[in-house]
Enzyme design. Sequence first.
Site, PDB file in Angstrom:
ATOM      1  CB  SER A  60     -17.441 -34.610  37.130  1.00 34.35           C
ATOM      2  OG  SER A  60     -18.641 -34.991  36.491  1.00 34.35           O
ATOM      3  CG  ASP A 115     -22.011 -33.106  36.359  1.00 29.33           C
ATOM      4  OD1 ASP A 115     -22.167 -31.945  36.792  1.00 29.33           O
ATOM      5  OD2 ASP A 115     -20.895 -33.581  36.089  1.00 29.33           O
ATOM      6  CG  MET A 136     -27.010 -33.299  33.136  1.00 29.54           C
ATOM      7  SD  MET A 136     -25.983 -33.363  31.666  1.00 29.54           S
ATOM      8  CE  MET A 136     -24.356 -33.099  32.388  1.00 29.54           C
ATOM      9  CG  HIS A 145     -23.823 -29.020  38.568  1.00 27.29           C
ATOM     10  ND1 HIS A 145     -22.916 -28.955  37.524  1.00 27.29           N
ATOM     11  CD2 HIS A 145     -24.687 -27.981  38.375  1.00 27.29           C
ATOM     12  CE1 HIS A 145     -23.216 -27.937  36.747  1.00 27.29           C
ATOM     13  NE2 HIS A 145     -24.290 -27.336  37.223  1.00 27.29           N
ATOM     14  CG  MET A 194     -26.565 -28.823  35.055  1.00 24.57           C
ATOM     15  SD  MET A 194     -25.216 -29.717  34.292  1.00 24.57           S
ATOM     16  CE  MET A 194     -24.910 -30.937  35.560  1.00 24.57           C
ATOM     17  CG  MET A 226     -21.983 -23.735  34.909  1.00 27.55           C
ATOM     18  SD  MET A 226     -21.390 -25.344  35.471  1.00 27.55           S
ATOM     19  CE  MET A 226     -20.994 -26.179  33.920  1.00 27.55           C
TER      20      MET A 226
HETATM   21  C1  DX5 Z   1     -20.923 -30.211  32.451  1.00 25.40           C
HETATM   22  C2  DX5 Z   1     -20.881 -30.756  33.841  1.00 25.40           C
HETATM   23  C3  DX5 Z   1     -19.510 -30.994  34.317  1.00 25.40           C
HETATM   24  C4  DX5 Z   1     -18.744 -32.053  33.578  1.00 25.40           C
HETATM   25  C5  DX5 Z   1     -17.333 -31.579  33.525  1.00 25.40           C
HETATM   26  O1  DX5 Z   1     -22.231 -30.050  32.075  1.00 25.40           O
HETATM   27  O2  DX5 Z   1     -21.510 -29.859  34.751  1.00 25.40           O
HETATM   28  O3  DX5 Z   1     -19.470 -31.236  35.723  1.00 25.40           O
HETATM   29  O4  DX5 Z   1     -18.768 -33.323  34.187  1.00 25.40           O
HETATM   30  O5  DX5 Z   1     -16.638 -32.402  32.681  1.00 25.40           O
HETATM   31  P1  DX5 Z   1     -15.222 -31.968  32.072  1.00 25.40           P
HETATM   32  O6  DX5 Z   1     -14.299 -31.745  33.219  1.00 25.40           O
HETATM   33  O7  DX5 Z   1     -14.872 -33.151  31.235  1.00 25.40           O
HETATM   34  O8  DX5 Z   1     -15.445 -30.716  31.255  1.00 25.40           O
HETATM   35 ZN    ZN Z   2     -21.109 -30.212  36.959  1.00 26.62          ZN
END
Ligand code: DX5
Ligand code: ZN
Length: 221
Positions: A10, A37, A39, A68, A70, A139
């Site tokens: 990620s 990610d 957001m 992804h 969010m 998740m």
């Molecule tokens: C969290 C994200 C993840 C994040 C994971 O909200 O969806 O994809 O990047 O990071 P680690 O592996 O550090 O938990």
């Molecule tokens: Zn993610």
Amino acid sequence: MSADYLLAPSVLSADVLKLKEQVGIVEKNGADWIHVDVMDGHFVPNITFGPFMVRALKNITGLPLDVHLMIESPERYIAEFTTAGADYITVHQEACVHLHRTMQVIKNEGAKAGVTINPATALETIIPALPFADLVLIMSVNPGFGGQQFIPEVVDKIGRLARIKKEKNYSFLIEVDGGINEETGKQVLSAGAEVLVAGNAVFGQSDISAACREMKHIPVG
Ligand code: DX5
Ligand code: ZN
């Protein structure tokens, strides 16, 4: 024995000023996909990247981009992300009033459709969507930030999903995201995970190439 699974580092944990270099490193050291990610500051407290980042990544890597979302009402932005080069687009069940329709839009736009649920959301809420899913993301932290601690209760959820997949002969991949390191990776792979997302465990390490190779070769069984 090393399990057969995909690794999706990620870029949330990458150094944005060294993105090209760091993505190149993981590409050479076992990464299968790049996880992006997105957001919006509403669905989750944090704000990160938009379609411009997907486009920029598309220009520097040949790996599939696993986006992804969010964000609230993700159906508003699907076309922008596919145009930018997203290969997989995953939406939160909690953010979609009309989940099937949103997944259909993703497929119509030519991308693979993923659905995801937060740790406190029951697996039952996505059962009707499973026949249409290319990817199901479980998740293992509450989304919003990298580097959070893995929530162990999700292991059982992954096991149940893997059993349903087998019984019904579904084709989706089971992906897990949040707090994945060698130890928790081993637990979720044993439960049936097929794709591991890893932010901190790869890009957060001083030797990214060694960390990536380790995360790609977790011994299971
Ligand atoms: C969290 C994200 C993840 C994040 C994971 O909200 O969806 O994809 O990047 O990071 P680690 O592996 O550090 O938990
Ligand atoms: Zn993610």
